[in-house]
Scaffold this motif. Structure first.
Motif, PDB file in Angstrom:
ATOM      1  N   SER A  51       0.806  -1.208   0.000  1.00 40.93           N
ATOM      2  CA  SER A  51       0.000   0.000   0.000  1.00 40.93           C
ATOM      3  C   SER A  51       0.838   1.256   0.000  1.00 40.93           C
ATOM      4  CB  SER A  51      -0.942   0.019   1.213  1.00 40.93           C
ATOM      5  OG  SER A  51      -0.221  -0.084   2.405  1.00 40.93           O
ATOM      6  N   GLY A  52       2.157   1.132   0.123  1.00 40.82           N
ATOM      7  CA  GLY A  52       3.019   2.274  -0.109  1.00 40.82           C
ATOM      8  C   GLY A  52       3.504   3.005   1.122  1.00 40.82           C
ATOM      9  N   GLN A  53       3.070   2.634   2.341  1.00 39.61           N
ATOM     10  CA  GLN A  53       3.512   3.337   3.526  1.00 39.61           C
ATOM     11  C   GLN A  53       4.883   2.798   3.932  1.00 39.61           C
ATOM     12  OE1 GLN A  53      -1.003   2.899   4.762  1.00 39.61           O
ATOM     13  NE2 GLN A  53       0.297   2.888   6.468  1.00 39.61           N
ATOM     14  N   SER A  54       5.854   3.689   4.092  1.00 43.49           N
ATOM     15  CA  SER A  54       7.195   3.225   4.437  1.00 43.49           C
ATOM     16  C   SER A  54       7.920   4.251   5.281  1.00 43.49           C
ATOM     17  CB  SER A  54       8.008   2.967   3.162  1.00 43.49           C
ATOM     18  OG  SER A  54       8.154   4.152   2.421  1.00 43.49           O
ATOM     19  N   GLY A  55       8.854   3.765   6.086  1.00 49.83           N
ATOM     20  CA  GLY A  55       9.711   4.648   6.843  1.00 49.83           C
ATOM     21  C   GLY A  55       9.026   5.406   7.959  1.00 49.83           C
ATOM     22  N   PHE A  56       7.868   4.965   8.438  1.00 51.58           N
ATOM     23  CA  PHE A  56       7.214   5.688   9.506  1.00 51.58           C
ATOM     24  C   PHE A  56       7.481   5.028  10.844  1.00 51.58           C
ATOM     25  CE2 PHE A  56       3.932   2.826   7.807  1.00 51.58           C
ATOM     26  CZ  PHE A  56       3.526   2.164   8.949  1.00 51.58           C
ATOM     27  N   ALA A  85     -15.177   2.402   0.458  1.00 53.07           N
ATOM     28  CA  ALA A  85     -14.015   1.934  -0.309  1.00 53.07           C
ATOM     29  C   ALA A  85     -14.218   0.519  -0.859  1.00 53.07           C
ATOM     30  CB  ALA A  85     -12.764   1.965   0.566  1.00 53.07           C
ATOM     31  N   ASP A  86     -14.026   0.377  -2.162  1.00 50.49           N
ATOM     32  CA  ASP A  86     -14.108  -0.942  -2.797  1.00 50.49           C
ATOM     33  C   ASP A  86     -12.940  -1.148  -3.767  1.00 50.49           C
ATOM     34  OD1 ASP A  86     -14.774   0.807  -4.789  1.00 50.49           O
ATOM     35  OD2 ASP A  86     -16.711  -0.084  -5.262  1.00 50.49           O
ATOM     36  N   ASP A  87     -11.865  -0.382  -3.560  1.00 47.43           N
ATOM     37  CA  ASP A  87     -10.739  -0.415  -4.494  1.00 47.43           C
ATOM     38  C   ASP A  87      -9.404  -0.597  -3.773  1.00 47.43           C
ATOM     39  OD1 ASP A  87     -10.692   2.014  -3.203  1.00 47.43           O
ATOM     40  OD2 ASP A  87     -10.049   3.161  -4.965  1.00 47.43           O
ATOM     41  N   LEU A  88      -9.392  -1.437  -2.722  1.00 45.97           N
ATOM     42  CA  LEU A  88      -8.168  -1.637  -1.963  1.00 45.97           C
ATOM     43  C   LEU A  88      -7.053  -2.192  -2.854  1.00 45.97           C
ATOM     44  CD1 LEU A  88      -9.523  -3.230   1.352  1.00 45.97           C
ATOM     45  CD2 LEU A  88      -9.010  -0.825   0.879  1.00 45.97           C
ATOM     46  N   ASP A  89      -5.828  -1.762  -2.565  1.00 49.37           N
ATOM     47  CA  ASP A  89      -4.665  -2.305  -3.260  1.00 49.37           C
ATOM     48  C   ASP A  89      -4.443  -3.755  -2.838  1.00 49.37           C
ATOM     49  OD1 ASP A  89      -3.566  -0.061  -4.794  1.00 49.37           O
ATOM     50  OD2 ASP A  89      -3.239   0.876  -2.840  1.00 49.37           O
ATOM     51  N   ASP A  90      -3.652  -4.473  -3.596  1.00 50.14           N
ATOM     52  CA  ASP A  90      -3.273  -5.830  -3.212  1.00 50.14           C
ATOM     53  C   ASP A  90      -2.584  -5.778  -1.850  1.00 50.14           C
ATOM     54  OD1 ASP A  90      -4.239  -6.770  -5.606  1.00 50.14           O
ATOM     55  OD2 ASP A  90      -2.270  -6.813  -6.591  1.00 50.14           O
ATOM     56  N   ASN A  91      -3.033  -6.644  -0.939  1.00 53.60           N
ATOM     57  CA  ASN A  91      -2.477  -6.730   0.411  1.00 53.60           C
ATOM     58  C   ASN A  91      -2.744  -5.498   1.278  1.00 53.60           C
ATOM     59  OD1 ASN A  91      -1.406  -9.308  -0.043  1.00 53.60           O
ATOM     60  ND2 ASN A  91       0.477  -8.457  -0.904  1.00 53.60           N
ATOM     61  N   GLU A  92      -3.578  -4.576   0.792  1.00 50.85           N
ATOM     62  CA  GLU A  92      -3.973  -3.436   1.617  1.00 50.85           C
ATOM     63  C   GLU A  92      -5.210  -3.831   2.406  1.00 50.85           C
ATOM     64  OE1 GLU A  92      -5.316   1.265   1.244  1.00 50.85           O
ATOM     65  OE2 GLU A  92      -5.545  -0.094  -0.473  1.00 50.85           O
ATOM     66  N   LEU A 122      -8.054   3.248   6.085  1.00 53.20           N
ATOM     67  CA  LEU A 122      -8.460   4.278   7.032  1.00 53.20           C
ATOM     68  C   LEU A 122      -7.252   5.076   7.508  1.00 53.20           C
ATOM     69  CD1 LEU A 122     -10.670   5.657   8.667  1.00 53.20           C
ATOM     70  CD2 LEU A 122     -10.325   3.938  10.459  1.00 53.20           C
ATOM     71  N   PHE A 123      -6.148   4.380   7.772  1.00 54.90           N
ATOM     72  CA  PHE A 123      -4.906   5.055   8.165  1.00 54.90           C
ATOM     73  C   PHE A 123      -4.524   6.088   7.105  1.00 54.90           C
ATOM     74  CE2 PHE A 123      -0.321   5.543   8.031  1.00 54.90           C
ATOM     75  CZ  PHE A 123       0.050   5.672   9.358  1.00 54.90           C
ATOM     76  N   ALA A 124      -4.579   5.706   5.838  1.00 51.73           N
ATOM     77  CA  ALA A 124      -4.215   6.603   4.742  1.00 51.73           C
ATOM     78  C   ALA A 124      -5.146   7.809   4.689  1.00 51.73           C
ATOM     79  CB  ALA A 124      -4.242   5.848   3.418  1.00 51.73           C
ATOM     80  N   SER A 164       5.345   9.228  12.813  1.00 51.80           N
ATOM     81  CA  SER A 164       6.298  10.221  12.326  1.00 51.80           C
ATOM     82  C   SER A 164       7.204   9.571  11.297  1.00 51.80           C
ATOM     83  CB  SER A 164       7.133  10.775  13.488  1.00 51.80           C
ATOM     84  OG  SER A 164       7.873   9.733  14.117  1.00 51.80           O
ATOM     85  N   GLY A 165       7.992  10.379  10.632  1.00 52.42           N
ATOM     86  CA  GLY A 165       8.901   9.838   9.626  1.00 52.42           C
ATOM     87  C   GLY A 165       8.328  10.062   8.236  1.00 52.42           C
ATOM     88  N   THR A 166       8.292   9.009   7.438  1.00 49.20           N
ATOM     89  CA  THR A 166       7.835   9.104   6.059  1.00 49.20           C
ATOM     90  C   THR A 166       6.671   8.152   5.822  1.00 49.20           C
ATOM     91  OG1 THR A 166      10.077   9.622   5.315  1.00 49.20           O
ATOM     92  CG2 THR A 166       8.512   8.907   3.634  1.00 49.20           C
ATOM     93  N   VAL A 167       5.613   8.662   5.253  1.00 46.89           N
ATOM     94  CA  VAL A 167       4.432   7.858   4.934  1.00 46.89           C
ATOM     95  C   VAL A 167       4.137   8.014   3.447  1.00 46.89           C
ATOM     96  CG1 VAL A 167       1.984   7.478   5.334  1.00 46.89           C
ATOM     97  CG2 VAL A 167       3.460   8.129   7.243  1.00 46.89           C
ATOM     98  N   ARG A 168       4.300   6.954   2.689  1.00 47.96           N
ATOM     99  CA  ARG A 168       4.045   6.985   1.255  1.00 47.96           C
ATOM    100  C   ARG A 168       2.654   6.428   0.962  1.00 47.96           C
ATOM    101  NH1 ARG A 168       7.599  10.730   0.082  1.00 47.96           N
ATOM    102  NH2 ARG A 168       9.756  10.100   0.505  1.00 47.96           N
ATOM    103  N   LEU A 169       1.884   7.156   0.217  1.00 45.22           N
ATOM    104  CA  LEU A 169       0.527   6.745  -0.123  1.00 45.22           C
ATOM    105  C   LEU A 169       0.461   6.283  -1.571  1.00 45.22           C
ATOM    106  CD1 LEU A 169      -1.391   9.714   1.529  1.00 45.22           C
ATOM    107  CD2 LEU A 169      -0.944   7.459   2.523  1.00 45.22           C
ATOM    108  N   SER A 170      -0.366   5.272  -1.817  1.00 45.71           N
ATOM    109  CA  SER A 170      -0.535   4.773  -3.172  1.00 45.71           C
ATOM    110  C   SER A 170      -1.479   5.681  -3.951  1.00 45.71           C
ATOM    111  CB  SER A 170      -1.097   3.347  -3.144  1.00 45.71           C
ATOM    112  OG  SER A 170      -2.459   3.362  -2.740  1.00 45.71           O
ATOM    113  N   ALA A 171      -1.539   5.470  -5.254  1.00 45.68           N
ATOM    114  CA  ALA A 171      -2.424   6.276  -6.102  1.00 45.68           C
ATOM    115  C   ALA A 171      -3.885   6.110  -5.689  1.00 45.68           C
ATOM    116  CB  ALA A 171      -2.237   5.876  -7.566  1.00 45.68           C
ATOM    117  N   ARG A 172      -4.279   4.887  -5.353  1.00 41.66           N
ATOM    118  CA  ARG A 172      -5.666   4.654  -4.938  1.00 41.66           C
ATOM    119  C   ARG A 172      -5.967   5.327  -3.605  1.00 41.66           C
ATOM    120  NH1 ARG A 172      -6.647  -1.776  -6.479  1.00 41.66           N
ATOM    121  NH2 ARG A 172      -6.528  -1.510  -8.751  1.00 41.66           N
TER     122      ARG A 172
END
Length: 232
Positions: free
Chosen positions: A26-31, A66-73, A79-81, A191-199
């Protein structure tokens, strides 16, 4: 390992908070998830109670739809995003001290909204502090069953939550309690870095439209005129 597993790993009570260096799908990293303090709100007070409650309610409504979750999201990840989208408005992924505070305020408002929909406090706690996927499914199903249908009805539900004077007074008193260290519902911060996916970014835009579209602004202006005329 998906994002939910990474969050749970960071929340383990038997060790210091850990920065997550491996991105989930889902793209969240470094947090980093850490224990939240009960100090002053600082710059985040530029957000009024009503604005924060409006954003949080719209985010929860969008989450339920929401009906468009990413793979493994997981649903908890989404909700976090959406909550992070309230705090990190420039979407650069770098979470500042002010954005940490806004994120915590958004979660407090979401707690009130979910509680008002009949969600058990234990489930809200597990969802918003632990980001538990099972709790997310239970909460989402319950809220979906009680949300009004239709854009206008959903908008009125957001406005009712955001501008209800009794609820705003309760929210203010709760914030004072948190400041005094007497009651802390949201116990962790990110805190830190949170990367969000396009969806996820698309979902954030949709949530914002729920409370900031032209029709929402017109509905709100009409509501404010009625309240003013009634002396509320």
């Amino acid at each position: 390992m998906n994002t939910s597993d990474l969050i749970k790993s960071a929340l383990r009570p038997d060790r210091k908070p850990k920065t997550v260096g491996e991105a989930g799908v889902s793209g969240q990293s470094g947090f980093t998830l850490d224990m939240a303090g009960g100090g002053e709100m600082g710059a985040s007070e530029s957000f009024s109670n009503s604005e924060m409650r409006m954003a949080a309610a719209a985010a929860v409504q969008q989450w339920v739809e929401a009906d468009d979750l990413d793979d493994n999201e997981s649903s908890a990840d989404r909700l976090f995003a959406l909550m992070m989208g309230i705090a990190d408005e420039n979407k650069d992924g770098d979470i500042t001290e002010d954005e940490q505070e806004v994120f915590g305020m958004a979660l407090e408002a979401a707690w009130d909204y979910l509680s008002g929909k009949g969600v058990e406090e234990d489930d809200i706690d597990t969802l918003l502090n632990e980001w538990d996927s099972d709790a997310a499914e239970r909460v989402r199903d319950l809220v979906a069953s009680v949300l009004p249908e239709g854009e206008d009805a959903e908008g009125e539900d957001i406005d009712s939550f955001a501008f209800d004077s009794v609820a705003l007074d309760a929210a203010y008193k709760n914030k004072m309690a948190v400041r005094g260290g007497k009651k802390v519902r949201i116990r962790k911060r990110v805190s830190g870095t949170v990367r969000l996916s396009a969806r996820q970014k698309l979902a954030i835009r949709k949530a914002r439209m729920k409370s900031h579209s032209a029709s929402a602004k017109m509905r709100r202006a009409k509501s404010m005129r009625v309240r003013k005329k009634a002396g509320l």
